[in-house]
Design a protein around this motif. Structure first.
Motif, short mmCIF file in Angstrom:
data_model
loop_
_atom_site.label_atom_id
_atom_site.label_comp_id
_atom_site.label_asym_id
_atom_site.label_seq_id
_atom_site.Cartn_x
_atom_site.Cartn_y
_atom_site.Cartn_z
N ALA A 18 0.82 -1.21 0.00
CA ALA A 18 0.00 0.00 0.00
C ALA A 18 0.86 1.27 0.00
O ALA A 18 0.40 2.33 -0.44
N SER A 19 2.10 1.16 0.50
CA SER A 19 2.97 2.34 0.56
C SER A 19 3.58 2.67 -0.80
O SER A 19 4.18 3.73 -0.97
N LEU A 20 3.42 1.77 -1.78
CA LEU A 20 4.00 1.98 -3.11
C LEU A 20 2.99 2.60 -4.06
O LEU A 20 1.79 2.48 -3.87
N SER A 21 3.50 3.24 -5.10
CA SER A 21 2.64 3.83 -6.11
C SER A 21 3.37 3.81 -7.45
O SER A 21 4.39 3.14 -7.59
N SER A 22 2.86 4.56 -8.40
CA SER A 22 3.54 4.64 -9.70
C SER A 22 4.76 5.56 -9.64
O SER A 22 5.55 5.60 -10.58
N GLU A 23 4.90 6.30 -8.55
CA GLU A 23 6.08 7.14 -8.34
C GLU A 23 7.11 6.36 -7.54
O GLU A 23 6.75 5.65 -6.58
N PRO A 24 8.40 6.44 -7.90
CA PRO A 24 9.42 5.66 -7.18
C PRO A 24 9.45 5.97 -5.69
O PRO A 24 9.35 7.13 -5.28
N ARG A 25 9.55 4.93 -4.89
CA ARG A 25 9.69 5.06 -3.44
C ARG A 25 11.01 4.42 -3.03
O ARG A 25 11.33 3.31 -3.43
N THR A 26 11.77 5.12 -2.21
CA THR A 26 13.01 4.56 -1.68
C THR A 26 12.68 3.65 -0.50
O THR A 26 11.54 3.63 0.00
N ILE A 27 13.68 2.91 -0.02
CA ILE A 27 13.50 2.08 1.17
C ILE A 27 13.08 2.95 2.36
O ILE A 27 12.19 2.59 3.13
N ASP A 28 13.73 4.10 2.51
CA ASP A 28 13.38 5.00 3.62
C ASP A 28 11.92 5.46 3.50
O ASP A 28 11.22 5.56 4.52
#
Length: 234
Positions: free
Chosen positions: A185-195
């Motif tokens: 759920a924390s992910l999207s089409s925009e890049p997310r880093t590990i932090d």
């Protein structure tokens, strides 16, 4: 398909799948086992090297969830003579060796021959007599290897009843609803880093790193410049 079928049934019964992290059958056996149980990958390079590069995500996941073994020092790249040496370790740490597909001259046969010499159980999956990629398996059967029709043929070596199979934590995780999966759920089409994922999901760093690789192997997320993006249900 056969490697996937056998690996899934074996790990569901608590058996650890060992292979050499090569392309094709090795990778499929590891992936299925890592997703749903336990696996050991024996490398023909230093433990910090990726060969083949296409298996990088799989190797990273096994490093977290399974076990990587190498007799070569860190930094050692792949060489042709390394892989027969790797094969003797595969047979040496295994109680049984099953060859899914092999030509008459192949590394898989060397693994099986090591296993026969060491008194291990050896099995081979038959195929078309018209195709050279099955001739190694047919030769093994002629030498006394057990013909493997189903995973049950292997489980019988260990007197295991599939009905008594334990459910792995990895399988439980995969069976969770993605709608209730905080990391997904924390992910999207925009890049997310590990932090980013740690902050948004509330999970610990180690857990995020472990589970994002599992989601990547499932084809649900993808690594891109800048982090990870959500791909969707495969």
């Amino acid at each position: 398909q056969v490697a996937d079928w056998i690996s899934e049934k074996l790990v569901a019964s608590g058996i650890v799948v060992v292979s050499g992290l090569a392309m094709g059958i090795d990778a499929q056996a590891h992936k299925t086992a890592a997703d749903k149980g336990k696996t050991i990958a024996v490398l023909g390079t230093g433990i910090d090297q990726y060969y083949p590069r296409r298996n990088k995500a799989l190797q990273d996941f096994i490093a977290h969830q399974g076990l990587l073994i190498s007799e070569f020092p860190p930094g050692q790249t792949a060489r042709t003579d390394h892989f027969p040496r790797r094969n003797r370790i595969i047979s040496g740490i295994s109680q049984a060796v099953v060859v899914v597909e092999a030509a008459r001259k192949s590394g898989s046969l060397s693994t099986a021959i090591h296993a026969l010499n060491e008194g291990r159980e050896v099995g081979a999956v038959p195929g078309s007599v018209l195709l050279p990629e099955h001739q190694g398996c047919h030769w093994l059967i002629q030498q006394g290897a057990k013909l493997i029709n189903t995973p049950q043929d292997i489980l019988e070596w260990f007197s295991i009843n599939p009905a008594q199979a334990p459910v792995s934590e990895e399988r439980q995780y995969l069976d969770e609803s993605l709608a209730n999966n905080r990391l997904f759920a924390s992910l999207s089409s925009e890049p997310r880093t590990i932090d980013d994922m740690v902050q948004l999901s509330g999970l610990e760093v180690a857990e995020v790193m472990e589970k994002v690789v599992l989601l990547e192997l499932e084809g649900l997320v993808a690594a891109v410049p800048g982090g990870y993006i959500k791909v969707g249900r495969r």
